[in-house]
Design a protein around this motif. Structure first.
Motif, PDB file in Angstrom:
ATOM      1  N   SER A 125       0.846  -1.190   0.000  1.00  0.00           N
ATOM      2  CA  SER A 125       0.000   0.000   0.000  1.00  0.00           C
ATOM      3  C   SER A 125       0.882   1.240   0.000  1.00  0.00           C
ATOM      4  N   PHE A 126       0.221   2.398  -0.133  1.00  0.00           N
ATOM      5  CA  PHE A 126       0.925   3.676   0.015  1.00  0.00           C
ATOM      6  C   PHE A 126       0.109   4.575   0.923  1.00  0.00           C
ATOM      7  N   ILE A 127       0.785   5.588   1.456  1.00  0.00           N
ATOM      8  CA  ILE A 127       0.147   6.486   2.408  1.00  0.00           C
ATOM      9  C   ILE A 127       0.760   7.873   2.234  1.00  0.00           C
ATOM     10  N   LEU A 128      -0.044   8.918   2.386  1.00  0.00           N
ATOM     11  CA  LEU A 128       0.466  10.293   2.294  1.00  0.00           C
ATOM     12  C   LEU A 128       1.099  10.668   3.626  1.00  0.00           C
ATOM     13  N   TRP A 129       2.346  11.140   3.541  1.00  0.00           N
ATOM     14  CA  TRP A 129       3.094  11.448   4.762  1.00  0.00           C
ATOM     15  C   TRP A 129       3.770  12.805   4.607  1.00  0.00           C
ATOM     16  N   GLY A 130       3.750  13.571   5.678  1.00  0.00           N
ATOM     17  CA  GLY A 130       4.325  14.910   5.633  1.00  0.00           C
ATOM     18  C   GLY A 130       5.748  14.958   6.156  1.00  0.00           C
ATOM     19  N   MET A 131       6.556  15.834   5.552  1.00  0.00           N
ATOM     20  CA  MET A 131       7.916  16.091   6.010  1.00  0.00           C
ATOM     21  C   MET A 131       8.086  17.601   6.124  1.00  0.00           C
ATOM     22  N   LEU A 132       8.692  18.036   7.221  1.00  0.00           N
ATOM     23  CA  LEU A 132       8.934  19.459   7.431  1.00  0.00           C
ATOM     24  C   LEU A 132      10.341  19.647   7.964  1.00  0.00           C
ATOM     25  N   ASN A 133      11.123  20.451   7.240  1.00  0.00           N
ATOM     26  CA  ASN A 133      12.516  20.717   7.626  1.00  0.00           C
ATOM     27  C   ASN A 133      13.324  19.423   7.782  1.00  0.00           C
ATOM     28  N   GLY A 134      13.038  18.466   6.913  1.00  0.00           N
ATOM     29  CA  GLY A 134      13.802  17.219   6.905  1.00  0.00           C
ATOM     30  C   GLY A 134      13.359  16.190   7.915  1.00  0.00           C
ATOM     31  N   SER A 135      12.313  16.490   8.686  1.00  0.00           N
ATOM     32  CA  SER A 135      11.833  15.548   9.707  1.00  0.00           C
ATOM     33  C   SER A 135      10.388  15.166   9.444  1.00  0.00           C
TER      34      SER A 135
ATOM     35  N   ARG B 239      -4.821   7.658   3.506  1.00  0.00           N
ATOM     36  CA  ARG B 239      -4.494   6.269   3.183  1.00  0.00           C
ATOM     37  C   ARG B 239      -4.829   5.932   1.727  1.00  0.00           C
ATOM     38  N   ILE B 240      -3.929   5.167   1.073  1.00  0.00           N
ATOM     39  CA  ILE B 240      -4.199   4.621  -0.266  1.00  0.00           C
ATOM     40  C   ILE B 240      -3.886   3.125  -0.169  1.00  0.00           C
ATOM     41  N   PRO B 241      -4.739   2.369   0.476  1.00  0.00           N
ATOM     42  CA  PRO B 241      -4.384   0.992   0.873  1.00  0.00           C
ATOM     43  C   PRO B 241      -4.571  -0.049  -0.224  1.00  0.00           C
ATOM     44  N   TYR B 242      -3.774  -1.091  -0.134  1.00  0.00           N
ATOM     45  CA  TYR B 242      -3.866  -2.311  -0.931  1.00  0.00           C
ATOM     46  C   TYR B 242      -4.039  -2.047  -2.427  1.00  0.00           C
ATOM     47  N   TRP B 243      -2.905  -1.706  -3.074  1.00  0.00           N
ATOM     48  CA  TRP B 243      -2.905  -1.541  -4.528  1.00  0.00           C
ATOM     49  C   TRP B 243      -3.090  -2.922  -5.162  1.00  0.00           C
ATOM     50  N   LYS B 244      -4.082  -3.030  -6.053  1.00  0.00           N
ATOM     51  CA  LYS B 244      -4.452  -4.340  -6.593  1.00  0.00           C
ATOM     52  C   LYS B 244      -4.117  -4.515  -8.070  1.00  0.00           C
ATOM     53  N   SER B 245      -4.548  -3.595  -8.930  1.00  0.00           N
ATOM     54  CA  SER B 245      -4.338  -3.829 -10.349  1.00  0.00           C
ATOM     55  C   SER B 245      -4.475  -2.563 -11.185  1.00  0.00           C
ATOM     56  N   LEU B 246      -3.901  -2.641 -12.398  1.00  0.00           N
ATOM     57  CA  LEU B 246      -4.090  -1.675 -13.466  1.00  0.00           C
ATOM     58  C   LEU B 246      -4.540  -2.463 -14.689  1.00  0.00           C
ATOM     59  N   LYS B 247      -5.746  -2.179 -15.181  1.00  0.00           N
ATOM     60  CA  LYS B 247      -6.280  -2.897 -16.326  1.00  0.00           C
ATOM     61  C   LYS B 247      -6.454  -1.920 -17.473  1.00  0.00           C
ATOM     62  N   LYS B 248      -5.833  -2.226 -18.633  1.00  0.00           N
ATOM     63  CA  LYS B 248      -5.856  -1.289 -19.749  1.00  0.00           C
ATOM     64  C   LYS B 248      -7.259  -1.238 -20.361  1.00  0.00           C
ATOM     65  N   THR B 249      -7.698   0.016 -20.649  1.00  0.00           N
ATOM     66  CA  THR B 249      -9.027   0.231 -21.224  1.00  0.00           C
ATOM     67  C   THR B 249      -8.962   0.906 -22.590  1.00  0.00           C
ATOM     68  N   GLY B 250      -7.811   1.464 -22.959  1.00  0.00           N
ATOM     69  CA  GLY B 250      -7.726   2.153 -24.237  1.00  0.00           C
ATOM     70  C   GLY B 250      -6.374   2.812 -24.416  1.00  0.00           C
ATOM     71  N   ASN B 251      -6.139   3.345 -25.628  1.00  0.00           N
ATOM     72  CA  ASN B 251      -4.872   4.011 -25.936  1.00  0.00           C
ATOM     73  C   ASN B 251      -4.935   5.500 -25.632  1.00  0.00           C
TER      74      ASN B 251
END
Length: 429
Positions: free
Chosen positions: A388-398, A417-429
């Motif tokens: 998964s991925f998550i948005l995290w803040g950094m300020l002044n290197g900390s 939160r951007i939890p549990y990345w599952k798939s990318l399915k192509k739908t078009g060009n």
């Protein structure tokens, strides 16, 4: 009698020394100091004589540990050296002072800071000696078109060859970059009459050839059509130093055919252009339309559509033929907080990191007509299996904690939160 014999021996040695001194005067009409002065003057004259500069085969590291890189240097009468190189943009030229000075013999020195020439010799926190580059070079010998050098600190042998007058620096360095982008890194075929595999180091510019009972390891430098080994290797009694890469057959071979290897593509390998198009992106909070837009100059794709404030960078790995999503800086908000897409391991207990080593790789389903990709951990960051991925803040290197700015949330999410990345399915060009 013994004393008489000793006196006779001393007298003979004395006579011999006088004779040798006399011979030296005959052999060297000039003193050692005069000869060094002359060698310095000749070296300067030769360096200045190349109207389009010199190609510089520059090797790094104790015992060539980091392999070789191409530089181009033009030496000016004004005492300035103008330098370009494959470690920088093709059109970048940096200038600094140069000289040939006296030591045990003539020494070429770049004696004021040059952003390209000194870049790989700068000390770092780790490694402390940086990439162990030289900026002073003992001139070993010369011909009209070649100057053989030895790094004064690290001892690597290097070579200057005259750059053709009609050769564009930018075109030459661009050609090197193009070759490095096209060439594969794993091969199989023949080393002489023996079955073998070969690997080109992606980060150290060494060639590794695996034989049934041994391994050949040699540093190299890229050329516009292949590799030049720092020192020749012997194959069935013949010396091989230059290897040519052929795009059409995807082979790496010596001119005489003694070394011939075909590219070995990993399972699921895809060329860069394969990924462009529109997709449905599925993660734990739903399925949403996105687009993968190529940025070939930077060897990456931009995934657009998950949020209007930022794109997610997907870098292309030539060796694996995959796109990778690493932890990355998405941008900076109005208050100066840096917003990071941090790698997150929910299944493993919730650990996270903003180290750019961590992330996921796209795994193709093998279907050319209806491609779909799932995500798997890159395996580059111990202790975190990114799912998964998550948005995290950094300020002044900390760390500033989870980022709560709602306008940065991913489509479909009501939190950072951007939890549990599952798939990318192509739908078009």
């Amino acid at each position: 009698m013994k004393k008489l014999f000793l006196y006779m021996m001393l007298a003979a040695v004395s006579f011999s020394m006088q004779s040798c001194l006399h011979d030296n005067d005959e052999i060297f009409e000039k003193s050692a100091a005069e000869r060094i002065d002359e060698a310095v003057a000749n070296a300067k004259s030769l360096l200045l004589s190349a109207d389009n500069g010199w190609k510089f085969e520059y090797y790094l590291g104790s015992e060539y540990s980091y392999g070789g890189y191409n530089y181009i240097v033009k030496f000016g009468n004004d005492g300035k050296a103008h330098v370009s190189g494959e470690i920088a943009d093709a059109d970048m030229v940096t200038s600094s002072s140069w000289d040939v000075v006296k030591d045990q013999g003539p020494v070429l020195t770049f004696n004021t800071y040059n952003a390209i020439m000194h870049e790989l010799s700068q000390p770092m926190q780790d490694p402390v000696d940086g990439y162990e580059g030289d900026y002073e070079f003992i001139i070993m010998r010369t011909t009209n078109d070649s100057i053989y050098l030895k790094g004064k600190k690290w001892g690597n042998e290097m070579l200057l060859t005259r750059m053709p007058s009609d050769q564009s620096w930018v075109d030459y360095l661009t050609s090197l970059a193009d070759l490095k982008e096209r060439i594969f890194f794993n091969f199989e075929g023949k080393y002489g009459s023996i079955d073998a595999t070969a690997e080109i180091g992606e980060s150290d510019n060494w060639l590794y050839v695996s034989l049934p009972d041994s391994t050949v390891e040699v540093p190299f430098i890229y050329t516009v059509n292949g590799l030049k080994l720092q020192t020749p290797v012997e194959i069935e009694g013949k010396q091989v130093q230059k290897l040519i890469y052929d795009d059409a057959s995807q082979t790496l071979a010596s001119e005489d055919g003694l070394f011939k290897m075909a590219a070995l593509l990993p399972e699921g390998w895809r060329p860069f252009d394969f990924f462009a198009g529109k997709y449905d992106f599925t993660y734990n909070y739903g399925t949403f339309p996105v687009e993968l837009v190529p940025d070939k100059a930077s060897n990456r794709y931009l995934m657009k559509g998950l949020n209007d404030k930022y794109d997610i960078v997907m870098t292309y790995s030539r060796s694996s033929g995959r796109l990778n999503v690493n932890a990355q800086l998405l941008g900076t908000d109005e208050s100066g907080v840096q917003v990071w897409l941090a790698a997150w391991d929910i299944a493993g207990g919730g650990s996270l990191t903003w180290s750019t080593d961590a992330g996921v790789s796209l795994v193709w389903n093998g279907d050319e007509t209806n491609p779909e990709f799932t995500f798997e951990d890159l395996g580059n960051y111990p202790g975190i299996n990114t799912d998964s991925f998550i948005l995290w803040g950094m300020l002044n290197g900390s760390s500033n904690g989870a980022y709560e700015g709602a306008d940065w949330f991913a489509k479909g999410s009501t939190s950072f939160r951007i939890p549990y990345w599952k798939s990318l399915k192509k739908t078009g060009n």
